[in-house]
Design a protein around this motif. Structure first.
Motif, PDB file in Angstrom:
ATOM      1  N   THR A 470       0.811  -1.221   0.000  1.00 55.19           N
ATOM      2  CA  THR A 470       0.000   0.000   0.000  1.00 55.19           C
ATOM      3  C   THR A 470       0.841   1.266   0.000  1.00 55.19           C
ATOM      4  O   THR A 470       0.306   2.354  -0.246  1.00 55.19           O
ATOM      5  CB  THR A 470      -0.938   0.020   1.223  1.00 55.19           C
ATOM      6  OG1 THR A 470      -0.154   0.039   2.437  1.00 55.19           O
ATOM      7  CG2 THR A 470      -1.840  -1.209   1.241  1.00 55.19           C
ATOM      8  N   VAL A 471       2.119   1.145   0.313  1.00 52.86           N
ATOM      9  CA  VAL A 471       3.013   2.313   0.277  1.00 52.86           C
ATOM     10  C   VAL A 471       4.309   1.913  -0.407  1.00 52.86           C
ATOM     11  O   VAL A 471       4.701   0.747  -0.391  1.00 52.86           O
ATOM     12  CB  VAL A 471       3.325   2.854   1.702  1.00 52.86           C
ATOM     13  CG1 VAL A 471       2.081   3.412   2.353  1.00 52.86           C
ATOM     14  CG2 VAL A 471       3.953   1.773   2.570  1.00 52.86           C
ATOM     15  N   ALA A 472       4.975   2.878  -1.003  1.00 50.68           N
ATOM     16  CA  ALA A 472       6.234   2.610  -1.698  1.00 50.68           C
ATOM     17  C   ALA A 472       7.358   2.337  -0.696  1.00 50.68           C
ATOM     18  O   ALA A 472       7.349   2.846   0.437  1.00 50.68           O
ATOM     19  CB  ALA A 472       6.603   3.787  -2.588  1.00 50.68           C
ATOM     20  N   VAL A 473       8.316   1.531  -1.104  1.00 50.73           N
ATOM     21  CA  VAL A 473       9.492   1.251  -0.273  1.00 50.73           C
ATOM     22  C   VAL A 473      10.460   2.426  -0.379  1.00 50.73           C
ATOM     23  O   VAL A 473      10.761   2.898  -1.484  1.00 50.73           O
ATOM     24  CB  VAL A 473      10.195  -0.045  -0.721  1.00 50.73           C
ATOM     25  CG1 VAL A 473      11.488  -0.255   0.062  1.00 50.73           C
ATOM     26  CG2 VAL A 473       9.262  -1.240  -0.539  1.00 50.73           C
ATOM     27  N   HIS A 474      10.925   2.911   0.750  1.00 51.72           N
ATOM     28  CA  HIS A 474      11.924   3.977   0.793  1.00 51.72           C
ATOM     29  C   HIS A 474      13.199   3.427   1.437  1.00 51.72           C
ATOM     30  O   HIS A 474      13.292   3.322   2.659  1.00 51.72           O
ATOM     31  CB  HIS A 474      11.402   5.182   1.581  1.00 51.72           C
ATOM     32  CG  HIS A 474      10.360   5.965   0.846  1.00 51.72           C
ATOM     33  ND1 HIS A 474      10.665   7.025   0.022  1.00 51.72           N
ATOM     34  CD2 HIS A 474       9.008   5.815   0.794  1.00 51.72           C
ATOM     35  CE1 HIS A 474       9.552   7.520  -0.500  1.00 51.72           C
ATOM     36  NE2 HIS A 474       8.527   6.800  -0.040  1.00 51.72           N
TER      37      HIS A 474
END
Length: 582
Positions: A470-474
């Motif tokens: 649901t969220v991008a990998v940083h």
């Protein structure tokens, strides 16, 4: 070394298995909302606190803390090590376990050969049992067993048999071709002399089949009926029999007890069988060796109390001390090890024959705690009436205490050591102070009601791996100055790249230093409503991003002079805009 089981296969097995079905095959589950419940099979309780979550493919007991996936449950419930548990689960799923060629010199496991070995060993056990009923010497053998106080029911329960006094009874019965003869030779059921002549390994002996923790015959113990040496003859090590891993009678104990409250570790086959004859059905014996770490790990996995009941002679006391040394790294809260030494000339067999079940169990109540036995033994080695003796005892005790992983056990042993040596609590060793301080910090951290943002994000991700998409990998979050940031990023990448269940995710971290912590997070009560989980994770993740940006801004703003390049000034400006826009 046998070939390793491919990790991809294990992950696929976990994905295909249903932990509800696996648990329910051994413990009857009841539906409770979205999950299933039962009274925990790993500790006594009257109301169910054992929960199985089908969506996570994970079980957890809120009473004793037991938790894990389908493989973990089979390991704990069946008393199997990891490879055997994988084999058992694969068998339940109807699939074969592949093996990789390892870096060692060993060959991959030949599954058909292994199955044939177990089948042949079982056939030999049945052959010996049949000889006890039909051999011309049966009356002599049965008379001996009755003289030892054994009933027909007990003999049958332990599959006790008789190896005829012939050179080739087993060889004739089973060695019809060269292939099977070679198999008999490999399993040490027959032997071969320097001239190449082959003959039975066991002759004219009472036979005790040794079953592994899955109930398969892996070896034999043979006892002479009359005079002769050796009194006991055990199967040598083979490709399916390893003395350091097997305990005689353990299979029978598991069949007799759904929950094993305590286990009595004795020295001989006849001790185990005689105790069972008189109603003491929780005894096991090591196979001519001191109790190994594998033995003790198996026992502690199934029972909170292990009582070592040995003869009081030198051999018995040496065996007890080696068992105690092997137990030190395994000590933890909730387990207890005790020691009972019988009077000279007595063994569990003779004692229970004379005093019965009640008398023997009364003796067990007098068993000494491990901490008391620990110092009693050391005092026999060092004269604490002298300075040199006290120094020697302190040095040996400290080196042994360092093997203990449990902070509570360490503290207890060191307290008794200080008392024994007359030390003042204020002048305890620096290592003790460090241990207590470390324990206090860890306890405070583990009981804190507030989770750090990283731990909160990790806990949600572990319990709901789909959140990783649901969220991008940083990747830059690995540099965030918060404990666990690097592990969180690694978890996030796994969940972002693959569709995983909690069980699969935990399996990928097995045998790492982070496994226990992640498993605890998998059972953490986060208090977030199901419909709000995604929002909670997103907000927590955004907080981590902001924290990293603020951290990076502080680093850049601390620079001066030539360190402040045009690129860094531009980055500062961008960071300020980003943070202001939040």
């Amino acid at each position: 070394m046998a070939g390793l089981i491919p990790k991809d296969f294990i992950q696929d097995l976990i994905a295909r298995a249903d932990v509800v079905e696996v648990v329910d095959s051994r413990v009857r589950l009841k539906k409770a909302g979205r999950n299933y419940q039962a009274c925990c099979p790993f500790h006594n309780e009257k109301s169910p606190s054992f929960t199985v979550a089908p969506d996570k493919q994970f079980y957890h007991c809120f009473g004793c803390g037991a938790h894990g996936n389908a493989i973990d449950f089979i390991m704990e419930y069946d008393g199997l090590d990891f490879p055997d548990a994988v084999e058992e689960l694969a068998s339940m799923m109807g699939v074969e376990v592949p093996r990789e060629q390892g870096s060692g010199t060993g060959k991959p496991v030949d599954k058909q050969q292994q199955a044939d070995d177990y089948a042949l060993m079982e056939s030999c056990a049945r052959f010996f049992a049949q000889q006890l009923r039909s051999h011309p010497q049966k009356d002599r053998v049965i008379s001996y067993l009755k003289g030892r106080g054994l009933s027909g029911e007990t003999v049958k329960a332990f599959d006790i048999g008789y190896a005829p006094d012939d050179w080739d009874a087993v060889l004739k019965q089973f060695g019809g071709n060269k292939s099977v003869q070679q198999q008999l030779l490999s399993l040490k059921l027959i032997t071969e002399n320097d001239r190449g002549r082959r003959y039975d390994f066991f002759r004219d002996r009472i036979m005790f089949p040794i079953r592994d923790r899955r109930g398969r015959v892996v070896g034999f113990g043979g006892r002479v009926l009359d005079q002769g040496e050796p009194k006991y003859l055990n199967s040598p090590e083979t490709r399916i029999f390893h003395k350091g891993r097997e305990l005689y009678g353990f299979w029978q104990v598991k069949q007799a007890h759904k929950q094993i409250e305590s286990v009595v570790l004795v020295e001989g086959y006849m001790d185990v069988v005689a105790l069972a004859q008189h109603g003491v059905t929780n005894a096991v014996a090591s196979l001519g060796t001191a109790a190994t770490s594998d033995h003790l790990q198996l026992l502690f996995r199934h029972s909170p109390v292990v009582v070592c009941c040995f003869d009081g002679d030198r051999a018995g006391r040496d065996a007890a001390w080696r068992a105690m040394e092997n137990a030190l790294p395994l000590l933890k809260d909730g387990v207890d090890m005790r020691f009972l030494f019988l009077p000279d000339g007595e063994d569990p067999d003779s004692l229970v024959q004379r005093e019965g079940q009640a008398g023997f169990e009364k003796q067990l109540k007098n068993a000494r705690p491990l901490t008391d036995y620990f110092f009693d033994h050391l005092k026999t080695l060092h004269d604490i009436g002298t300075s040199a003796g006290r120094t020697g005892l302190a040095g040996q005790a400290e080196s042994l205490i360092e093997r203990v992983l449990s902070d509570n056990f360490k503290a207890e042993l060191r307290t008794q050591l200080n008392t024994l040596l007359g030390r003042n609590a204020e002048v305890e060793s620096l290592s003790l102070k460090k241990a207590v301080t470390g324990s206090t910090k860890r306890t405070a951290a583990s009981t804190s009601k507030q989770m750090t943002p990283v731990l909160r994000a990790m806990g949600l991700l572990v319990q709901y791996p789909y959140l990783g998409k649901t969220v991008a990998v940083h990747d830059e979050l690995v540099d965030l100055n918060m404990d666990g940031a690097k592990i969180f990023v690694a978890l996030h990448k796994q969940c972002h790249e693959k569709d995983l269940s909690t069980a699969q995710l935990m399996e990928s971290w097995r045998d790492t230093r982070y496994a226990d912590s992640l498993r605890r997070l998998a059972s953490w009560q986060h208090g977030v409503l199901e419909e709000n989980v995604e929002k909670e994770f997103g907000e927590t993740y955004l907080f981590l991003i902001d924290s990293y940006l603020e951290q990076r801004l502080q680093v850049l703003q601390s620079l001066s002079g030539e360190q402040l390049t045009r690129e860094k000034l531009t980055e500062i400006e961008q960071l300020l805009k980003l943070l202001k826009g939040r």
